[in-house]
Scaffold this motif. Structure first.
Motif, PDB file in Angstrom:
ATOM      1  N   ALA A  76       0.866  -1.413  -0.002  1.00  0.00           N
ATOM      2  CA  ALA A  76      -0.049  -0.223   0.038  1.00  0.00           C
ATOM      3  C   ALA A  76       0.900   1.178   0.154  1.00  0.00           C
ATOM      4  O   ALA A  76       1.827   1.298   0.979  1.00  0.00           O
ATOM      5  CB  ALA A  76      -0.735  -0.010   1.297  1.00  0.00           C
TER       6      ALA A  76
ATOM      7  N   VAL B 135       2.978  -1.284   4.156  1.00  0.00           N
ATOM      8  CA  VAL B 135       2.849   0.222   3.831  1.00  0.00           C
ATOM      9  C   VAL B 135       4.064   0.809   3.537  1.00  0.00           C
ATOM     10  O   VAL B 135       5.013   0.664   4.301  1.00  0.00           O
ATOM     11  CB  VAL B 135       1.978   0.838   4.897  1.00  0.00           C
ATOM     12  CG1 VAL B 135       1.751   2.403   4.703  1.00  0.00           C
ATOM     13  CG2 VAL B 135       0.707  -0.031   5.420  1.00  0.00           C
TER      14      VAL B 135
ATOM     15  N   ILE C  69       0.524  -7.198   4.250  1.00  0.00           N
ATOM     16  CA  ILE C  69       0.305  -5.813   3.539  1.00  0.00           C
ATOM     17  C   ILE C  69       1.565  -4.946   4.158  1.00  0.00           C
ATOM     18  O   ILE C  69       2.015  -5.128   5.397  1.00  0.00           O
ATOM     19  CB  ILE C  69      -0.934  -5.095   4.339  1.00  0.00           C
ATOM     20  CG1 ILE C  69      -2.082  -6.090   4.119  1.00  0.00           C
ATOM     21  CG2 ILE C  69      -1.108  -3.794   3.839  1.00  0.00           C
ATOM     22  CD1 ILE C  69      -3.369  -5.566   4.891  1.00  0.00           C
TER      23      ILE C  69
ATOM     24  N   ILE D  81      -4.094  -0.394  -3.712  1.00  0.00           N
ATOM     25  CA  ILE D  81      -4.369  -0.138  -2.588  1.00  0.00           C
ATOM     26  C   ILE D  81      -3.643   1.094  -2.047  1.00  0.00           C
ATOM     27  O   ILE D  81      -2.544   1.312  -2.234  1.00  0.00           O
ATOM     28  CB  ILE D  81      -4.478  -1.356  -1.595  1.00  0.00           C
ATOM     29  CG1 ILE D  81      -5.116  -1.007  -0.148  1.00  0.00           C
ATOM     30  CG2 ILE D  81      -2.988  -1.862  -1.396  1.00  0.00           C
ATOM     31  CD1 ILE D  81      -5.470  -2.277   0.497  1.00  0.00           C
ATOM     32  N   LEU D  82      -4.220   2.010  -1.243  1.00  0.00           N
ATOM     33  CA  LEU D  82      -3.696   3.195  -0.639  1.00  0.00           C
ATOM     34  C   LEU D  82      -3.841   3.237   0.873  1.00  0.00           C
ATOM     35  O   LEU D  82      -4.830   2.663   1.287  1.00  0.00           O
ATOM     36  CB  LEU D  82      -4.292   4.341  -1.331  1.00  0.00           C
ATOM     37  CG  LEU D  82      -4.164   4.644  -2.631  1.00  0.00           C
ATOM     38  CD1 LEU D  82      -4.932   5.950  -2.921  1.00  0.00           C
ATOM     39  CD2 LEU D  82      -2.405   4.861  -3.117  1.00  0.00           C
ATOM     40  N   CYS D  83      -2.904   3.963   1.539  1.00  0.00           N
ATOM     41  CA  CYS D  83      -2.935   4.006   3.196  1.00  0.00           C
ATOM     42  C   CYS D  83      -2.831   5.445   3.410  1.00  0.00           C
ATOM     43  O   CYS D  83      -1.743   6.031   3.443  1.00  0.00           O
ATOM     44  CB  CYS D  83      -1.906   3.029   3.410  1.00  0.00           C
ATOM     45  SG  CYS D  83      -1.605   3.418   5.394  1.00  0.00           S
TER      46      CYS D  83
END
Ligand code: SF4
Lengths: 442, 313
Positions: free
Chosen positions: B56, B290, B288, B97-99
């Motif tokens: 992400a 980040v 995941i 996907i973004l965080c």
């Protein structure tokens, strides 16, 4: 695998003749299991029993030594699958492949750059391990390149060639240096075994699959060559992880002797980032030696740092000696900071104090190697402990002003610590990176 | 050699679905599935790893306080403007996907109101159609005001929202439950806290299959090994049958790596620091990651793709 006392008892004559000095065979077996006596004390052991006992006392993965003196590399002797179960023992050796097709000047330059890949982190020296010369052409050229390597580096050497006519003369040159021969395979096994024995060199043995590799290693061991390092041929990364995992499982869980050797991986990847990522993968997953081509300092520094992390003893975090340390030309006017004796914490603080260019004293309190917050939670970094350190290291006699800077994360200690120690307490920054501006504005 | 040794694991890690498409009542273009492993990292011969680890991109609702110039210049003009920053990640770097970290809500960094942040989330959901991870500002009191509003603004989008901690989880769990999201449970390098917190959360009615564990990590050279071993131990416990441990992991790789002295010492070194921190944690079981620098993300993505090629030669 270590045998239990009862396992050993089953192998003994069970006559209770007492010649070993024990009242019963069982008592002798128990002593053997504890390794407090030698098997030679029983004169009636059958040869088979003796062999079984000797083998059971060997480490499941053999320790193999390369190179000599300060640059000796020891790999193997691993005993667990996961570092938290005990620890990983002998840090993976990082080596660099040098093609013999390069010009002399280029080879020399590479060696010079490799020699400079030395770093220090948290009080430990981080070094690379091997220079590996790879044959691309004639035997004569290979020998010249090996000579250049021998003359220009003290690192352990590896000879990468399957050309017997090239390896022998190269070995003659460096026979005192306990080199690594790369590699024996199915079609040259006997000849390579002979060379390894003659020159007391360690030998890499390669095969495309684990099963075949096990067979070759067994054959070599039967021929008296035991300083082996195992290599599986080129595969995808995940397939390699599986093989390395399987090899260690076989050695540790089933005591498969023929797979009980350190392993080696050659990373063949042009992109330096991808090369580094792959090397990091194998350092984490059981490789004993990793060979790469890239010699950039950032590659070596990041890989050696990872190796240091993975091979740190989980039960014994790196610690420094609790003491009062002077940074720069500290004098009686200098500020005093306190931190823990966990190496990472101490060296991070030290680095920032140095960077501030403000001469200062740093006290490292004995927190049994715990970081600030962990030590605080475990009551190893308390007003009492800090006061004790202040007294023990005679800090009062060093400075005119009794003012102590504590880490921002333990600001709560201030009042209590002021009462206990009689020092004025100043709350410093939470992160070490805030120290330089903090000290400058003091 | 004897027979191949296969461990007989008792259960798989749960699969967490992040993002809801139109069919699920949301507006995302796809769902990101994480977890589901029935063996240790990449041992395809022993079990299945149905979902690849995902990366992400991390963004901030303001110009982030502690990001070095090297990261700022990697994103150019959009840096600090969450909408164009997000779009750049999706369009230019193919982010799946973004965080988003709502740092601007923090009393020390602008103290944005719950309404402002909720408004931002609504706008972001319109601007990009990838699933979202949304993080509070780290100030418990403020997060308890902001995150419920944010959860509501993203109702039905099945985001991953963080973070629940041992002494502040109830408000967030209630919101996540009400608005159909997933939750991040943070447990500072401690398996027992991770278990307890997961039990507390599931006792409130949020299924274990909706929890992602943040074991808290250290960067390469800065305590990486603690997280590495905690993740290995937790994953072994999960595979051996402990339901409360069978959740995927999230690791804030960028945040930690770019704090390292080495990452800031020399241009380019931060990228390698971020990349290798990710590599090691992927091998410890991270699901995941980040991350911050586009090049580190690209290299890590290539690596993951290579790892997932099961039958490669
Ligand atoms: S010498 Fe051997 S046979 Fe005799 S008691 Fe000792 S172990 Fe048993």
């Amino acid at each position: 695998m270590a045998l239990s006392g009862l396992d050993i008892y089953k192998l003994l004559p069970k006559t209770n003749c007492r010649e070993c000095g024990f009242v019963t065979c069982l008592a002798f077996a128990m002593a053997l299991a504890k390794k407090s006596i030698s098997i030679d004390k029983c004169p009636y052991l059958t040869p088979e029993a003796k062999k079984a006992l000797e083998e059971s006392s060997l480490p499941p993965i053999k320790l193999v030594t390369l190179g000599t003196g300060e640059n000796k590399l020891e790999v193997g002797n691993e005993s667990v699958m996961f570092r938290h179960e005990e620890k990983f023992h002998h840090p993976c050796g990082l080596g660099f492949i040098i093609e013999d097709s390069l010009k002399d000047a280029e080879i020399k330059e590479r060696l010079e750059r490799i020699n400079k890949l030395k770093f220090e982190r948290v009080g430990q020296a981080l070094n690379v391990s091997l220079a590996a010369i790879r044959q691309n052409g004639e035997a004569k050229r290979f020998r010249e390149a090996v000579k250049l390597a021998a003359d220009n580096t003290n690192l352990a050497l590896a000879l990468m060639s399957s050309d017997l006519a090239a390896i022998r003369p190269a070995l003659e040159l460096i026979k005192e240096r306990r080199p690594l021969i790369y590699s024996a395979a199915k079609d040259n096994l006997a000849e390579m075994a002979k060379l390894a024995k003659e020159f007391k060199a360690a030998l890499v043995v390669s095969a495309p699959e684990l099963e075949a590799l096990s067979g070759l290693a067994k054959e070599l061991s039967n021929q008296g060559v035991n300083d082996l390092i195992l290599e599986i041929g080129k595969k995808s990364i995940s397939a390699r992880i599986w093989d390395l995992t399987q090899q260690r499982r076989q050695a540790l869980k089933k005591s498969i002797r023929s797979l009980g050797y350190p392993s080696l991986v050659v990373v063949d990847e042009k992109d330096p980032y991808e090369e580094t990522i792959q090397a990091a993968t194998y350092i984490s997953k059981y490789a004993g030696i990793v060979l790469i081509k890239g010699i950039e300092p950032w590659q070596a520094l990041s890989l050696l740092t990872l190796r240091q992390n993975i091979y740190t003893d989980p039960q014994k975090p790196l610690q420094i000696e609790p003491n009062l340390y002077a940074v720069g030309q500290a004098n009686e006017k200098s500020p005093v900071l306190v931190t823990t004796n966990f190496s990472l914490t101490y060296y991070t603080v030290l680095g920032e104090v140095e960077a501030s260019k403000v001469p200062a004293y740093v006290i490292s309190v004995d927190t049994e190697g715990m970081s600030v917050l962990t030590a605080w939670a475990a009551e190893k970094f308390t007003p009492e402990k800090i006061t004790e350190a202040l007294n023990k290291f005679g800090v009062k006699d060093k400075v005119s002003r009794t003012r102590l800077i504590i880490p921002g994360y333990v600001a709560v200690l201030s009042g209590d610590l002021e009462d206990k120690s009689g020092w004025q307490i100043l709350v410093g920054p939470k992160e070490a990176s805030g120290i330089p501006s903090f000290l400058k504005n003091l | 050699m004897a027979e191949v040794i296969l461990e007989k694991w008792q259960q798989a890690v749960s699969t967490v679905n992040i993002g809801a498409t139109r069919a699920d009542g949301g507006s995302r273009s796809h769902v990101v599935k994480v977890g589901g492993e029935s063996t240790l990292p990449f041992l395809f011969s022993e079990g299945s790893l149905p979902n690849r680890p995902v990366i992400a991109f991390e963004l901030c609702d303001i110009v982030p306080a502690d990001w070095p110039q090297e990261l700022a210049s990697a994103y150019g003009a959009g840096f600090g403007d969450p909408l164009s920053w997000a779009q750049k990640c999706v369009k230019e770097y193919q982010a799946k996907i973004l965080c988003l970290r709502l740092q601007g809500a923090h009393p020390d960094f602008g103290n944005k109101s719950a309404e402002e942040e909720a408004g931002l989330i609504s706008a972001l959901l319109k601007k990009v159609d990838v699933p979202l991870i949304i993080l509070g500002c780290g100030d418990d009191a403020k997060d308890n005001l902001v995150l419920p509003a944010v959860c509501q603004a993203a109702k039905g989008e099945r985001c991953l929202i963080g973070e629940a901690v041992q002494d502040n989880y109830k408000t967030l769990v209630a919101s996540v439950l009400a608005d159909g999201h997933n939750i991040i449970a943070q447990s500072p390098i401690d398996i027992n806290i991770a278990k307890q917190l997961n039990i507390l959360i599931s006792d409130m009615g949020l299924a274990l299959e909706k929890i992602v564990i943040n074991p808290t990590i250290g960067a390469l050279g800065y305590g990486l090994e603690y997280a590495y071993s905690i993740m290995e131990r937790s994953r072994l416990a999960a595979l051996a049958g402990d339901k409360t441990m069978a959740c995927p992991f999230i690791a804030y790789v960028g945040q930690e790596a770019w704090r390292a002295k080495e990452a800031r010492a020399e241009a380019g070194q931060g990228i390698i620091w971020e990349m290798l921190t990710a590599t090691a944690l992927i091998q410890a079981g991270a699901d995941i990651l980040v991350m911050r620098h586009p090049l580190a993300v690209e290299k890590a993505n290539n690596y993951i793709e290579e790892l997932m090629r099961t039958n490669g030669v």
